[in-house]
Design an enzyme around this catalytic site. Structure first.
Site, PDB file in Angstrom:
ATOM      1  CB  ILE A 186     -45.121 -10.503  35.874  1.00  0.00           C
ATOM      2  CG1 ILE A 186     -44.131  -9.625  35.086  1.00  0.00           C
ATOM      3  CG2 ILE A 186     -44.971 -11.977  35.481  1.00  0.00           C
ATOM      4  CD1 ILE A 186     -44.338  -9.638  33.589  1.00  0.00           C
TER       5      ILE A 186
ATOM      6  CB  CYS B   5     -39.312  -8.876  29.498  1.00  0.00           C
ATOM      7  SG  CYS B   5     -38.496  -7.503  30.352  1.00  0.00           S
TER       8      CYS B   5
ATOM      9  N   GLY C  83     -26.235 -10.509  28.402  1.00  0.00           N
ATOM     10  CA  GLY C  83     -25.524 -11.593  27.729  1.00  0.00           C
ATOM     11  C   GLY C  83     -25.337 -12.811  28.617  1.00  0.00           C
TER      12      GLY C  83
END
Length: 334
Positions: free
Chosen positions: A13, A141, A193
């Site tokens: 990254i 991501c 979630g």
């Protein structure tokens, strides 16, 4: 005003974010931080990027091979306005006191817990919440991929169920796996979630599996709708959502392999696919349920978010202007 930026961690990254910073007309890359003189450190130097050691402890690694660094992380912190922390998960939280002591703002990555920052961030969903903030966390991501598409249909969504089919390792990673197994995340629902909920208020539950591939994640998404929506509506929404692209099996996009080949054909650095790839044929509405399948290039989809986070933190632009500038600078298709 050009914001002076440092990048702590020049790996998968970090090097992509550093490259992206060099493409911005309102930011300046001051230097990057490494723990060892590996090929990435040498490449940074070849590109003219100042390299710093993570701390005094690591200096000897560089000195032993004659690699001249500009100093340590502490030295870099004296020269920057903001640091992008792209270190392994959990390390960023340990680094935060250094940034606080130096009076430097920081952008953390999704490997950190949400409480490391004042806000968890995806530009098109909650850019305004990061305005003027000192500590922002760009989510992972997978979470970025989910938020990009779910935010676009959020007003129609009652409850979301998603299955995450995760890549086992990045292409250059020889330490992770599996290489001949499918590994379920037996903690159900998975953490993805709740991570989405740090960015947008939406009902969502997820499950996750790790499979033997390196190039992309895939999400199978089912949304219970609270308002009527047709397949054509969803296609139109996604076609008009930035950083989301529709791919058709009919045109040869049968798997993640062809999608990554498409990114290579764009001649982008590291075959980055900043956009979330949704298979057009997978979009379907049956009664009050919407289905779609998307793929996420885990090495690059968060890169533009880091750039936009910096603009928000320094209030350099509003959401639309920042996204437009970042997209143009990185060649993002829409």
């Amino acid at each position: 005003m050009k914001v002076k930026v440092g990048v702590n961690g020049y790996g998968t990254i970090g090097k992509r974010v550093a490259y992206a910073i060099t493409k911005q007309d309102d930011m300046e890359l001051v230097g990057v931080v490494k723990t060892k003189p590996d090929f990435e450190a040498y490449r940074a130097k070849e590109l003219g990027i100042p390299v710093y050691a993570a701390n005094e402890e690591f200096l000897s690694r560089f000195e032993s091979v004659g690699f001249e660094v500009e100093g340590t992380l502490n030295d870099l912190l004296e020269k920057v306005d903001v640091i992008v922390d792209a270190t392994p998960g959990g390390v960023g939280a340990k680094n935060k006191p250094l940034y606080e002591k130096a009076g430097v703002k920081a952008v953390f990555q999704g490997g950190e817990k949400a409480n490391v920052a004042e806000v968890s961030f995806v530009a098109q969903a909650n850019y305004e919440k990061a305005l003027g903030k000192s500590y922002v966390r760009v989510v992972s991501c997978n979470t970025t991929g989910l938020v990009r598409t779910l935010n676009a249909i959020r007003e129609y969504a009652d409850y979301v169920y998603a299955v995450m089919i995760r890549r086992a390792a990045d292409p250059n990673d020889i330490k992770r796996g599996p290489i001949n197994a499918i590994k379920p995340s037996v903690e159900v629902p998975s953490h993805h979630g709740p991570d989405v909920q740090t960015v947008i208020p939406i009902n969502i539950e997820t499950m996750a599996f790790v499979v033997p591939t390196t190039i992309m994640h895939v999400h199978s998404v089912m949304v219970e709708l609270k308002k009527p929506l047709t397949r054509e509506d969803v296609i139109d929404i996604f076609e008009n959502t930035t950083r989301v692209l529709l791919f058709e099996k009919e045109k040869g996009f049968e798997s993640t392999a062809q999608i990554i080949e498409f990114a290579r054909d764009l001649h982008r650095e590291w075959n980055n696919l900043y956009e979330i790839a949704v298979w057009k044929e997978s979009i379907n509405v049956k009664g009050n349920r919407l289905y779609y399948i998307q793929a996420v290039h885990q090495e690059s989809d968060v890169v533009p978010e880091n750039v936009d986070a910096i603009r928000a933190m320094f209030e350099l632009a509003d959401k639309e202007e920042s996204i437009k500038k970042t997209n143009k600078s990185l060649g993002i298709l829409k």
